[in-house]
Design an enzyme around this catalytic site. Structure first.
Site, PDB file in Angstrom:
ATOM      1  N   GLU A  59       0.830  -1.198   0.000  1.00  0.00           N
ATOM      2  CA  GLU A  59       0.000   0.000   0.000  1.00  0.00           C
ATOM      3  C   GLU A  59       0.871   1.256   0.000  1.00  0.00           C
ATOM      4  O   GLU A  59       1.842   1.347   0.772  1.00  0.00           O
ATOM      5  CB  GLU A  59      -0.887  -0.038   1.244  1.00  0.00           C
ATOM      6  CG  GLU A  59      -1.753   1.184   1.467  1.00  0.00           C
ATOM      7  CD  GLU A  59      -2.541   1.099   2.766  1.00  0.00           C
ATOM      8  OE1 GLU A  59      -3.471   1.893   2.952  1.00  0.00           O
ATOM      9  OE2 GLU A  59      -2.200   0.223   3.614  1.00  0.00           O
ATOM     10  N   LYS A 128      -9.225   2.647  -2.120  1.00  0.00           N
ATOM     11  CA  LYS A 128      -9.495   2.017  -0.832  1.00  0.00           C
ATOM     12  C   LYS A 128     -10.862   2.437  -0.329  1.00  0.00           C
ATOM     13  O   LYS A 128     -11.208   3.626  -0.348  1.00  0.00           O
ATOM     14  CB  LYS A 128      -8.408   2.427   0.167  1.00  0.00           C
ATOM     15  CG  LYS A 128      -8.439   1.706   1.509  1.00  0.00           C
ATOM     16  CD  LYS A 128      -7.201   2.075   2.321  1.00  0.00           C
ATOM     17  CE  LYS A 128      -7.127   1.323   3.630  1.00  0.00           C
ATOM     18  NZ  LYS A 128      -5.878   1.649   4.384  1.00  0.00           N
ATOM     19  N   CYS A 184      -5.437  -3.006   2.500  1.00  0.00           N
ATOM     20  CA  CYS A 184      -5.271  -3.055   3.951  1.00  0.00           C
ATOM     21  C   CYS A 184      -6.586  -3.134   4.732  1.00  0.00           C
ATOM     22  O   CYS A 184      -7.187  -4.190   4.832  1.00  0.00           O
ATOM     23  CB  CYS A 184      -4.418  -1.882   4.409  1.00  0.00           C
ATOM     24  SG  CYS A 184      -3.614  -2.185   6.018  1.00  0.00           S
TER      25      CYS A 184
END
Length: 680
Positions: A59, A128, A184
Site C-alpha cells: 500500500e 481504498k 489493507c
C-alpha cells in the site's frame, strides 16, 4: 500468434491450470516516487525471470505509507504521476502484470489506490473503501473513501483509465485468470470488497497493505488471509510495507503471504533489511473446480447485488519448462507436518471409534465379531473395536476375534494375529478354513481338490468367501456384529472380493480411511502411550509386514502392490481424482513433482520406509492408467458397501456419501486424456 496450452511442454505449470504470482516487499525511500518506481521495476524483472504472471506490492509503496501530511504536497503527487508513467512505459517490455500502491487525485478528492500496470499501460485503479481512523491510523485526514465510487474513469499519466471500487481485472492468454485488489483495512472489515469481487469471478485476490506490526499481529493477518481464501474459494496474496518506512512511532515487518483455499503456499522473510519477494503457483483450475463443486458459492454469486466492470489485459507465460513453485504433499491424506499429522490421526481414530460405538448402541447388541489376519486393516479395526468397547463400558472379551488360516497364511501373520488378540484382551480363537475350502473346491470340481497346483481366482475367493461366511454365521450364533476391515484404497481399486470380508460386514470403521492413513493410525496408537512396549513392538512388526492377501501358496509372498500398484501412488491418484476432479495428465504432473525426485531434501518424518522410493514419469503414468481402469470397472462394488464413517478430507466413496457414479460408466475419455497429454 498466441501460444496454446498444448504448445507448452509437460513440465510447465501454466499447462496444468496454474498461474504464478508473487508478493513483493521493496525497500521504500520515503517521499521519493522515482526511486520507489525503480525498486518496483527491479523486483518485476526478478519476477519475469521466474515466469511470474501477477505481482502485488505494498500500500502506498510509491510514496511510502508513513509520510503523513506530505501526501497533500503537489510536488509529491506530480512525482507519483511521473513514476506511474515510467512504470507503464517500462512494462511494455516486461511480461508480468503488477499492482502498486499510490495516491491519486480526482478533482477535490485524494484516493489511496491499488494501480494495475502491464503491457505498456496503466490498466486501472481501485480506491481504498474503508479508511482507518483509530489508534495510530488517521487516513481520513488525507484520503477520501472509495466506497461507492463506480463506473468512472480517471486521467493518470496522460491516459484515461477505469477507476472505481467496481473493478476486476480479466487476464487473457494461455491460462486466463481474473484478479481483484483491495487495500489493507478493506480486509479487516466484516464485509471486505474482495468477497464481492470473488462472487463476481475473481479467483486471485490481492491485498496491498501497510499494516504496522506489534506482537501477535502477524498471526491475526494470517488468520484473516486463510479464512478469506477459504471462504471465497480463492487465492489471497498479501503484501505489507517493510524496510524504509518511518520508525518514528511504528515498526513494519514486510509481511507477504500467498494463500490458496485456506492453505499457505509461500511467505516473504519478515523484518528483512532489503527488498524481497515470495513466489507460488496458484491452481486456478482447482479454484474453479471447487466453486462449481460447492453449489452454495454459485447461489451466493447469484444472490449478490454487486456489479463489477472488467478491465482486460493479456499475459503469455514462458514457453519452456518451468519448475513448479508450490509444495506438493507426497501423501495428501497424511500431512508431512508432524503436529498436523498427530492431530489428523487423533481425529480419524476417534471418528472410527465414535462411529462403531454408536452402531453398537443403536443395534442393542453387545458383541463384535472380527476376522484378524495379522495385516494392517484388521489390526486397525481391532484397535478401534477395543476402544469402542471401552467407551461403551463393555468388556473387551465381548470382541470375538478369529484368525482363519488358509493355504498361504504365513507363520508371521498368524502369530501376530494371536499376539494381537491377546494384547488387546479380546476373546481370540483360531478357525482353520482349509478343510472346508477343500470340500468346496471338490464340490466345484476344481483341479486343486485332485492335487493339482491351480491357484486361480476361484481358488482365492473360496478362501476369502469362507472366512466371511464363518464370520456372519458366528455373529448369528453369538448375537454380535461383524466388523469390516476393508479400507478406502481397496474400495477405490476394487481390490476386494464382492460380498466377502474386505467388502461386506455389518459396519466398517475403516471404509473411509485410505491405506496410507491406516498405517499412520496404527503407528499413532503404538506411540500414544495407551499400549505397553511389547504391544507397540508388535504393531511396528505388523507395519513392517509386506501387504499381501496370502491366498496363493509359494516361496515368494503374494504382494498386493505388485498387482495394484504402490499404495503411496494410488492414494495420491485417488485423492486428486475424486476430491478435485483433476485430469489424469495433471495428476501425473503433480505426482512427478511429489515423487519424481523424492529423495531431494530428505524424507518427511511420516514417510514409511517401504515408500522411500522415487518414481519416474513412465512408472507414474503406468500405475495411473491401471488406477483409472480399476476405479471405473469396480464402481459396482462401491455401490454396495456397508455403513462406515467418512474420515479423510479427501472424501469417501460410499454411494450415500460424497461420491456417486453409475456402475457402468466408462474410463475411455480419462484414458485418452492420459495417453494424449502425458509423455512416456
Amino acid at each position: 500468434m498466441a501460444i496454446q496450452t498444448s504448445d507448452l511442454p509437460f513440465l510447465n505449470p501454466y499447462r496444468h491450470g496454474f498461474v504464478r504470482v508473487a508478493t513483493c516487499v521493496p525497500k521504500v525511500r520515503l517521499a521519493d516516487p522515482a526511486a520507489n518506481a525503480r525498486s518496483v521495476l527491479e523486483l518485476v524483472k526478478q519476477g519475469q525471470a521466474q515466469g511470474v504472471a501477477l505481482m502485488a506490492f505494498p500500500e502506498l509503496g510509491l510514496t511510502g505509507y508513513s509520510i503523513d501530511d506530505l501526501h497533500h504536497q503537489d510536488v509529491l503527487l506530480d512525482a507519483v504521476e511521473e513514476a506511474l508513467a515510467e512504470l507503464a512505459r517500462a512494462s511494455n517490455t516486461l511480461s508480468p502484470i503488477f499492482v502498486v500502491g499510490a495516491p491519486l487525485r480526482d478533482g477535490p478528492r485524494l484516493f489511496n489506490c491499488a494501480i494495475a500496470i502491464g503491457g505498456g499501460r496503466v490498466l486501472g485503479a481501485i480506491p481504498k473503501s474503508f479508511l482507518p481512523n483509530y489508534r495510530e491510523f488517521y487516513e481520513k485526514r488525507w484520503f477520501s473513501s472509495g466506497a461507492g465510487v463506480s463506473d468512472q474513469t480517471l486521467t493518470v499519466a496522460g491516459h484515461d483509465i477505469p477507476f472505481g471500487s467496481d473493478l476486476v481485472f480479466k487476464v487473457e492468454g494461455v491460462q486466463p485468470f481474473t484478479f481483484h485488489a483491495e487495500i489493507c483495512e478493506d480486509f479487516w472489515t466484516p464485509s471486505p470488497p474482495s468477497t464481492a469481487a470473488a462472487l463476481a469471478g475473481a479467483e486471485i485476490l490481492l491485498n496491498l497493505s501497510a499494516s504496522s506490526v506489534v506482537i501477535g499481529k502477524s498471526e491475526t493477518r494470517r488468520l484473516l488471509c486463510a479464512s478469506q481464501s477459504a471462504r471465497c474459494l480463492a487465492a489471497y496474496v498479501y503484501a505489507a510495507a517493510g524496510a524504509g518506512e518511518s520508525s518514528t512511532d511504528l515498526a513494519w515487518d514486510g509481511h507477504g503471504d500467498i494463500w490458496e483455499l485456506g492453505a499457505l503456499l509461500a511467505q516473504t522473510e519478515r523484518f528483512a533489511a532489503t527488498a524481497n519477494l515470495a513466489v507460488a503457483d496458484i491452481d486456478v483450475a482447482r479454484i474453479r473446480q471447487e466453486r462449481f463443486r460447492q453449489g452454495s458459492f454459485g447461489d451466493a454469486a447469484e444472490a449478490a447485488q454487486h456489479y463489477f466492470r472488467q478491465a482486460r489485459a493479456g499475459f503469455e507465460p514462458p514457453a519452456g519448462e518451468l519448475a513448479l513453485a508450490r509444495p506438493v504433499e507426497r501423501f495428501p491424506f497424511t500431512p508431512s507436518d508432524p503436529a498436523k499429522l498427530r492431530e489428523n490421526c487423533y481425529e480419524a481414530y476417534n471418528i472410527q471409534v465414535q462411529g462403531l460405538a454408536r452402531r453398537i448402541e443403536a443395534s442393542g447388541l453387545r458383541k463384535l465379531v472380527i476376522g484378524i489376519s495379522g495385516g494392517l486393516d484388521s489390526t486397525q479395526a481391532l484397535i478401534v473395536a477395543a476402544k469402542a468397547m471401552d467407551q461403551m463400558g463393555l468388556p473387551r472379551a465381548n470382541i470375538l476375534g478369529f484368525t482363519m488360516p488358509g493355504f498361504a497364511t504365513s507363520d508371521r501373520t498368524k502369530n501376530n494375529a494371536h499376539a494381537l488378540m491377546k494384547a488387546f484382551g479380546v476373546t481370540g480363537q483360531e478357525l482353520d478354513i482349509r478343510p472346508a475350502a477343500k470340500q468346496m473346491l471338490a464340490d466345484l470340481g476344481h483341479p486343486f481338490a485332485e492335487g493339482e497346483p491351480v491357484y486361480d481366482v476361484t481358488f482365492e475367493n473360496v478362501q476369502a468367501g469362507l472366512r466371511t461366511d464363518y464370520l456372519f454365521r458366528l455373529a448369528n450364533h453369538h448375537g454380535g456384529l461383524v466388523v469390516g476391515t476393508g479400507d478406502l484404497s481397496e474400495l477405490a481399486l476394487g481390490w476386494c472380493t464382492y460380498g466377502v470380508g474386505d467388502h461386506m460386514s455389518h459396519y466398517n470403521p475403516n471404509s473411509g480411511a485410505p491405506k496410507t492413513l491406516i498405517q499412520h493410525l496404527i503407528r499413532f496408537v503404538a506411540h500414544s502411550g495407551d499400549v505397553d512396549a511389547a504391544t507397540a513392538a508388535l504393531l511396528e512388526d505388523i507395519l513392517g509386514t509386506e501387504i499381501s492377501p496370502e491366498l496363493v501358496p509359494g516361496e515368494k509372498t503374494q504382494s498386493t502392490e505388485s498387482f495394484v500398484g504402490p499404495y503411496a501412488l494410488q492414494d495420491f491418484n485417488l485423492y486428486y481424482l475424486s476430491r478435485f476432479g483433476m485430469a489424469p495428465s495433471k495428476i501425473a504432473y503433480l505426482a512427478l513433482n511429489a515423487w519424481g525426485d523424492a529423495a531431494k531434501g530428505g524424507w518427511p518424518a511420516n514417510t514409511p520406509p517401504a515408500s522411500r522410493v522415487a518414481y519416474d514419469l513412465p512408472t507414474i503414468k503406468g500405475w495411473l492408467e491401471l488406477f483409472l481402469r480399476r476405479f471405473f470397472a469396480n464402481q459396482f462394488k462401491r455401490s454396495a458397501v456397508p455403513n462406515g464413517p467418512k474420515i479423510a478430507s479427501g472424501g469417501a466413496l460410499s454411494p450415500r456419501g460424497d461420491w456417486r457414479m453409475p456402475s457402468d460408466a466408462q474410463a475411455d475419455a480419462w484414458l485418452a486424456e492420459l495417453q494424449a497429454n502425458v509423455p512416456g
